[in-house]
Design an enzyme around this catalytic site. Structure first.
Site, PDB file in Angstrom:
ATOM      1  N   ASP A  72      38.256  38.631  40.254  1.00 41.11           N
ATOM      2  CA  ASP A  72      38.751  37.649  39.292  1.00 41.11           C
ATOM      3  C   ASP A  72      37.701  36.537  39.168  1.00 41.11           C
ATOM      4  OD1 ASP A  72      40.654  36.094  37.778  1.00 41.11           O
ATOM      5  OD2 ASP A  72      41.049  34.968  39.615  1.00 41.11           O
ATOM      6  N   ASP A 128      38.503  32.646  37.703  1.00 35.79           N
ATOM      7  CA  ASP A 128      39.092  31.339  38.010  1.00 35.79           C
ATOM      8  C   ASP A 128      39.866  31.382  39.323  1.00 35.79           C
ATOM      9  OD1 ASP A 128      38.202  29.895  35.776  1.00 35.79           O
ATOM     10  OD2 ASP A 128      39.803  30.705  34.533  1.00 35.79           O
ATOM     11  N   LYS A 164      45.656  43.856  34.106  1.00 35.89           N
ATOM     12  CA  LYS A 164      44.327  44.007  34.692  1.00 35.89           C
ATOM     13  C   LYS A 164      44.202  45.347  35.418  1.00 35.89           C
ATOM     14  CE  LYS A 164      42.999  39.210  35.797  1.00 35.89           C
ATOM     15  NZ  LYS A 164      42.516  38.381  36.921  1.00 35.89           N
ATOM     16  N   ASP A 219      43.536  35.581  42.981  1.00 38.45           N
ATOM     17  CA  ASP A 219      44.278  34.375  43.370  1.00 38.45           C
ATOM     18  C   ASP A 219      45.596  34.192  42.642  1.00 38.45           C
ATOM     19  OD1 ASP A 219      43.046  33.651  40.807  1.00 38.45           O
ATOM     20  OD2 ASP A 219      43.687  31.612  41.300  1.00 38.45           O
ATOM     21  N   ASP A 259      46.606  39.143  39.171  1.00 35.88           N
ATOM     22  CA  ASP A 259      45.779  40.005  40.021  1.00 35.88           C
ATOM     23  C   ASP A 259      46.608  41.022  40.799  1.00 35.88           C
ATOM     24  OD1 ASP A 259      43.226  38.760  39.459  1.00 35.88           O
ATOM     25  OD2 ASP A 259      43.977  37.034  40.589  1.00 35.88           O
TER      26      ASP A 259
END
Length: 227
Positions: free
Chosen positions: A10, A12, A153, A176, A180
Site C-alpha cells: 500500500d 498511504d 485490491k 494499514d 488492504d
C-alpha cells in the site's frame, strides 16, 4: 533467480513518513534493490502509483482505486464505472454537502472508477446515497472512498499475479487499512503497520511494532532475513 519474496505494498500509511505525510525516502533503495516483483496496491488514482514506480525505477505493476484499475505492465484493465459514483455525489450535493477538496479537487481529477470524499464531510448521508445506487463507502483513514463493492485490491492483485506469473502463496503484503484486508487474504504472509486500523490489524498475520514506513522497512528486513 529471485531470492526475495514478491511484495504487495500500500502507499498511504505504509510507505509514508512516521508523521504520516509524504513518501519516506528511506523506502527507495530497498524497493529498487528488491529481487522480486513489487506490486503497488493503493486507493489512490492511477497516476500516483505509476509515478511512484517510475521514480523507484520499478516495473509498473499497479492496482489503483481500490481495485478499480489494474495495470500489468502492458495492459490497463478498468473494472468499475465512475458514472454511478457521480450519481451518488450529485445526490450528496443536492442534500447540501460537498466533497471537501475545494474547487480544483485534485484528489478526484484523475479518478476513473470511484470518488473520494474528505473525512471532514458527513458520512451517514453519503452512505445512504451510496446504498441507493448499489455502491459502498469505505473509510481508509485518509478519505471516504465511494466504490463498487464488487472490486477490491485483492482481486486486482490476483489479476496482476496471474498475468505476470507471481506465486501469491510466496508473496508478502504490508498495509494499514480496511482496503488492504482483501490483499492480506490472497497472499502468503501479511503485515499491518502499527498505525493500522482495526480491520487491517485483525486480518494481518502480524501487527508490526513500528508505524508507517518504519514498520514497512522492519518487515522488509525480516522477510529478507528469513524471519
Amino acid at each position: 533467480m529471485a531470492t526475495d519474496p514478491p511484495l504487495v505494498l500500500d502507499i498511504d500509511g505504509t510507505l509514508t513518513r512516521p508523521a504520516g505525510w509524504g513518501i519516506d525516502p528511506r523506502i527507495f533503495d530497498p524497493l529498487h534493490e528488491w529481487d522480486a516483483p513489487v506490486v503497488i496496491a493503493t486507493g489512490k488514482a492511477f497516476p500516483y502509483p505509476i509515478a511512484l514506480c517510475h521514480f523507484l525505477a520499478l516495473p509498473e505493476l499497479v492496482v489503483a482505486e481500490n481495485g478499480g484499475i489494474v495495470y500489468t505492465g502492458d495492459a490497463v484493465s478498468v473494472t468499475a464505472d465512475r458514472e454511478r459514483a457521480e450519481s451518488v455525489v450529485e445526490s450528496y450535493r443536492d442534500a447540501g454537502y460537498d466533497l471537501g477538496w475545494g474547487p480544483d479537487d485534485t484528489v478526484n481529477r484523475w479518478r476513473e472508477t470511484e470518488l473520494a470524499i474528505s473525512r471532514e464531510q458527513p458520512l451517514e448521508p453519503l452512505r445512504e446515497a451510496a446504498t441507493a445506487h448499489g455502491l459502498e463507502v469505505i473509510d481508509t483513514g485518509y478519505a471516504y472512498h465511494l466504490k463498487d463493492p464488487t472490486v477490491s485490491k485483492g482481486e486486482g492483485v490476483k489479476t496482476v499475479a496471474e498475468t505476470v506469473g507471481i506465486d501469491l502463496s510466496t508473496a508478502v503484503a504490508v498495509g494499514d487499512s480496511i482496503n488492504d484486508v482483501s490483499t492480506f487474504e490472497v497472499v502468503g504472509r501479511s503485515f499491518a503497520v502499527a498505525n493500522a486500523d482495526a480491520a487491517a490489524s485483525e486480518a494481518a498475520d502480524e501487527v508490526l511494532e513500528a508505524a508507517h514506513a518504519d514498520g514497512t522497512l522492519a518487515a522488509l528486513e525480516r522477510v529478507r532475513g528469513g524471519v
